[in-house]
Design a protein around this motif. Structure first.
Motif, PDB file in Angstrom:
ATOM      1  N   PRO A  24       0.799  -1.225   0.000  1.00 47.49           N
ATOM      2  CA  PRO A  24       0.000   0.000   0.000  1.00 47.49           C
ATOM      3  C   PRO A  24       0.833   1.277   0.000  1.00 47.49           C
ATOM      4  CG  PRO A  24       0.311  -0.703   2.251  1.00 47.49           C
ATOM      5  CD  PRO A  24       1.119  -1.653   1.389  1.00 47.49           C
ATOM      6  N   HIS A  25       2.185   1.203   0.080  1.00 47.87           N
ATOM      7  CA  HIS A  25       2.962   2.426   0.328  1.00 47.87           C
ATOM      8  C   HIS A  25       2.817   3.475  -0.771  1.00 47.87           C
ATOM      9  CE1 HIS A  25       4.683   0.662   3.849  1.00 47.87           C
ATOM     10  NE2 HIS A  25       5.195  -0.340   3.168  1.00 47.87           N
ATOM     11  N   PHE A  26       2.790   3.039  -2.030  1.00 44.22           N
ATOM     12  CA  PHE A  26       2.701   3.996  -3.131  1.00 44.22           C
ATOM     13  C   PHE A  26       1.255   4.260  -3.530  1.00 44.22           C
ATOM     14  CE2 PHE A  26       2.461   4.793  -7.739  1.00 44.22           C
ATOM     15  CZ  PHE A  26       3.177   5.984  -7.809  1.00 44.22           C
ATOM     16  N   TYR A  27       0.469   3.190  -3.659  1.00 42.02           N
ATOM     17  CA  TYR A  27      -0.909   3.345  -4.131  1.00 42.02           C
ATOM     18  C   TYR A  27      -1.889   3.745  -3.027  1.00 42.02           C
ATOM     19  CZ  TYR A  27       0.384   1.390  -8.660  1.00 42.02           C
ATOM     20  OH  TYR A  27       0.953   1.177  -9.897  1.00 42.02           O
ATOM     21  N   LYS A  28      -1.455   3.644  -1.775  1.00 44.89           N
ATOM     22  CA  LYS A  28      -2.348   3.941  -0.618  1.00 44.89           C
ATOM     23  C   LYS A  28      -3.555   2.998  -0.635  1.00 44.89           C
ATOM     24  CE  LYS A  28       0.542   7.348   0.011  1.00 44.89           C
ATOM     25  NZ  LYS A  28       1.696   7.168   0.884  1.00 44.89           N
ATOM     26  N   GLY A  29      -4.732   3.486  -0.234  1.00 41.28           N
ATOM     27  CA  GLY A  29      -5.923   2.635  -0.253  1.00 41.28           C
ATOM     28  C   GLY A  29      -6.075   1.843   1.035  1.00 41.28           C
ATOM     29  N   ALA A  30      -7.133   1.011   1.089  1.00 40.18           N
ATOM     30  CA  ALA A  30      -7.462   0.250   2.305  1.00 40.18           C
ATOM     31  C   ALA A  30      -6.791  -1.108   2.266  1.00 40.18           C
ATOM     32  CB  ALA A  30      -8.975   0.095   2.405  1.00 40.18           C
ATOM     33  N   TYR A  31      -6.004  -1.396   3.301  1.00 43.29           N
ATOM     34  CA  TYR A  31      -5.144  -2.593   3.308  1.00 43.29           C
ATOM     35  C   TYR A  31      -5.380  -3.369   4.582  1.00 43.29           C
ATOM     36  CZ  TYR A  31      -0.520  -5.010   2.917  1.00 43.29           C
ATOM     37  OH  TYR A  31       0.509  -5.914   2.812  1.00 43.29           O
ATOM     38  N   GLY A  32      -5.468  -4.687   4.465  1.00 38.15           N
ATOM     39  CA  GLY A  32      -5.601  -5.512   5.666  1.00 38.15           C
ATOM     40  C   GLY A  32      -4.804  -6.791   5.505  1.00 38.15           C
ATOM     41  N   GLY A  33      -4.509  -7.451   6.614  1.00 35.26           N
ATOM     42  CA  GLY A  33      -3.726  -8.679   6.572  1.00 35.26           C
ATOM     43  C   GLY A  33      -2.238  -8.366   6.567  1.00 35.26           C
ATOM     44  N   HIS A  82       7.604  -1.669   6.514  1.00 36.90           N
ATOM     45  CA  HIS A  82       8.948  -1.310   6.047  1.00 36.90           C
ATOM     46  C   HIS A  82       8.856  -0.509   4.757  1.00 36.90           C
ATOM     47  CE1 HIS A  82      11.239  -3.830   8.906  1.00 36.90           C
ATOM     48  NE2 HIS A  82      10.110  -4.518   8.937  1.00 36.90           N
ATOM     49  N   PRO A  83       9.748   0.469   4.582  1.00 38.77           N
ATOM     50  CA  PRO A  83       9.686   1.290   3.364  1.00 38.77           C
ATOM     51  C   PRO A  83      10.053   0.487   2.118  1.00 38.77           C
ATOM     52  CG  PRO A  83      11.647   1.843   4.648  1.00 38.77           C
ATOM     53  CD  PRO A  83      10.832   0.880   5.473  1.00 38.77           C
ATOM     54  N   ILE A  84       9.549   0.934   0.966  1.00 40.15           N
ATOM     55  CA  ILE A  84       9.800   0.268  -0.310  1.00 40.15           C
ATOM     56  C   ILE A  84      11.302   0.102  -0.541  1.00 40.15           C
ATOM     57  CG2 ILE A  84       9.605   0.555  -2.825  1.00 40.15           C
ATOM     58  CD1 ILE A  84       6.910   1.948  -2.313  1.00 40.15           C
ATOM     59  N   SER A  85      12.087   1.113  -0.148  1.00 40.49           N
ATOM     60  CA  SER A  85      13.538   1.071  -0.379  1.00 40.49           C
ATOM     61  C   SER A  85      14.182  -0.132   0.312  1.00 40.49           C
ATOM     62  CB  SER A  85      14.180   2.360   0.110  1.00 40.49           C
ATOM     63  OG  SER A  85      13.851   2.575   1.470  1.00 40.49           O
ATOM     64  N   GLU A  86      13.657  -0.486   1.482  1.00 39.59           N
ATOM     65  CA  GLU A  86      14.224  -1.623   2.219  1.00 39.59           C
ATOM     66  C   GLU A  86      13.772  -2.950   1.592  1.00 39.59           C
ATOM     67  OE1 GLU A  86      14.249  -3.202   6.820  1.00 39.59           O
ATOM     68  OE2 GLU A  86      13.593  -1.153   6.414  1.00 39.59           O
ATOM     69  N   ILE A  87      12.500  -3.008   1.215  1.00 39.23           N
ATOM     70  CA  ILE A  87      11.965  -4.240   0.609  1.00 39.23           C
ATOM     71  C   ILE A  87      12.651  -4.497  -0.739  1.00 39.23           C
ATOM     72  CG2 ILE A  87       9.858  -5.372  -0.224  1.00 39.23           C
ATOM     73  CD1 ILE A  87       8.421  -3.265   1.700  1.00 39.23           C
ATOM     74  N   ALA A  88      12.960  -3.410  -1.450  1.00 39.37           N
ATOM     75  CA  ALA A  88      13.566  -3.529  -2.785  1.00 39.37           C
ATOM     76  C   ALA A  88      14.921  -4.234  -2.749  1.00 39.37           C
ATOM     77  CB  ALA A  88      13.717  -2.150  -3.420  1.00 39.37           C
TER      78      ALA A  88
END
Ligand SMILES: Nc1ncnc2c1ncn2[C@@H]1O[C@H](COP(=O)(O)OP(=O)(O)O)[C@@H](O)[C@H]1O
Ligand SMILES: [Mg+2]
Length: 281
Positions: free
Chosen positions: A56-65, A77-83
Motif C-alpha cells: 500500500p505504500h505507493f498506491y495507498k488505499g485500504a489494506y488488511g492482513g 517497512h519502506p519500499i527502499s528496504e523491501i527492494a
C-alpha cells in the motif's frame, strides 16, 4: 524455508468500489517458481505490486492482513528496504526505465550505483546480464530507441543485476516473440534452480505449465486455487475463471487420457506425447 508468507491480504485502491484483492493467504518456499494466472482484472498485477510494497505504500488505499517477505513485514517497512530483497519487473517495461540514462549499459548500472556497489563488481554484473538477456549488441543504444522486446529484456536485466532473493515478474514476455519468450523463461528458471524465489504473472499457459512448480489461480481478487500445474489445469471448472489450459491438456481431456495412475491430465508436450504414443500401441 518459507520465503513469502501472505496472511488474509485484503486491498482496495483509493476510489475503487470493490477490493482488488480479497482474503488472500499462501506460502512460498525458497527457490520455488510460482505461476500466477487469471483473466484480466483478476488481481495479478496488484498481487505483484503488493509483494514489493508498492501496495500500500505507493498506491495507498485500504489494506488488511500481512505479507512477510523473508521475515520482513511489507506494511511496516519502506519500499527502499523491501527492494533490497524483492525485485519487480513491471507489466509495462516502459514504466521501468529511469528516463535519465543515455545508454542501456548505464540504465542497468543505475540501480547498482544506488546500492553503492564497487565499480568492478558493477561492471561484472552488467556484463553478465547483458549476455544472459542477449542484449550485448545494444549496450550503447539509448533506452528510448528500443523496441518493446528489447525494452522488456532491459527491464529484466536491470532487475537481475540487483540479484534479489525474490523476483516478481508481471507478464515479462508479453512483447517478445516465441523464441525470445522461451529464452527468458529458461533464464528465469535457471535463477530459480539457483535458489531465487520466482513469482510470475503470465498468460502463456504452456509456459506456465512447463516452468512452474505451483500455480496460483486468481479470480475477482480471490485466490481460487494454489496447486501443481497438473491439478490446476485439470479442474473441470477452469473455463468459469476465464482460463484455458495448455493445448496439450485440452487434447488429452478430449481423449480422456490421464497421467498414469492419477486423476490429472498431462500439461506439457513431453508428457502428452508420451501418453498419446502409449495409446497407439
Ligand atoms: N491503479 C489502480 N487504481 C484503481 N484500480 C485499479 C488500479 N490498478 C488496478 N485496478 C483494479 O484492480 C483490479 C485488479 O487489477 P489488476 O491487478 O491490474 O489485474 P490483472 O493484472 O489480473 O489484470 C481491477 O478491477 C482493476 O480495475
Ligand atoms: Mg496485470
Amino acid at each position: 524455508m518459507k520465503k513469502i508468507i501472505v496472511n488474509g491480504l485484503k486491498y482496495q485502491y483509493p476510489q475503487a468500489d470493490v477490493r482488488a484483492l480479497n482474503d488472500i493467504s499462501f506460502e512460498v518456499e525458497q527457490g520455488e517458481f510460482i505461476g500466477i494466472i487469471g483473466k484480466n482484472s483478476s488481481g495479478k498485477s496488484t498481487l505483484c505490486q503488493s509483494l514489493v510494497g508498492l501496495v500500500p505504500h505507493f498506491y495507498k488505499g485500504a489494506y488488511g492482513g500481512e505479507i512477510l517477505v523473508d521475515g520482513l513485514e511489507v506494511k511496516n517497512h519502506p519500499i527502499s528496504e523491501i527492494a533490497l530483497k524483492v525485485g519487480i519487473v513491471f507489466q509495462n517495461p516502459f514504466t521501468q526505465i529511469s528516463g535519465s540514462k543515455l545508454t542501456v549499459y548505464d540504465e542497468i548500472a543505475f540501480g547498482l550505483e544506488n546500492i553503492g556497489l564497487p565499480p568492478a563488481e558493477m561492471h561484472e554484473r552488467i556484463t553478465e546480464v547483458l549476455k544472459e538477456l542477449d542484449i550485448e549488441d545494444i549496450k550503447d543504444h539509448s533506452p528510448f530507441t528500443l523496441s518493446g522486446g528489447q525494452m522488456q529484456r532491459l527491464a529484466i536485466a536491470s532487475i537481475m543485476a540487483m540479484k534479489p532473493e525474490i523476483l516478481v515478474l508481471d507478464e515479462p514476455t508479453s512483447q517478445l516473440d516465441p523464441a525470445g519468450s522461451e529464452e527468458v523463461f529458461k533464464t528465469i528458471a535457471e535463477l530459480s534452480r539457483q535458489g531465487v524465489t520466482v513469482m510470475m504473472a503470465e498468460h502463456n499457459m504452456e509456459k506456465i505449465a512447463q516452468f512452474s512448480n505451483r500455480v496460483m489461480l486468481l479470480h475477482e481478487g480471490r485466490l481460487i486455487d494454489y496447486d501443481t500445474p497438473e491439478k490446476i489445469f485439470s479442474r473441470v471448472d477452469l473455463a468459469d475463471f476465464g482460463v484455458e489450459p495448455p493445448v496439450y491438456t485440452t487434447v488429452c481431456k478430449a481423449l480422456n487420457i490421464k497421467k498414469n495412475g492419477s486423476d490429472v491430465y498431462p500439461v506439457t508436450l513431453a508428457e502428452a506425447e508420451m501418453l498419446l504414443r502409449g495409446t497407439q500401441r
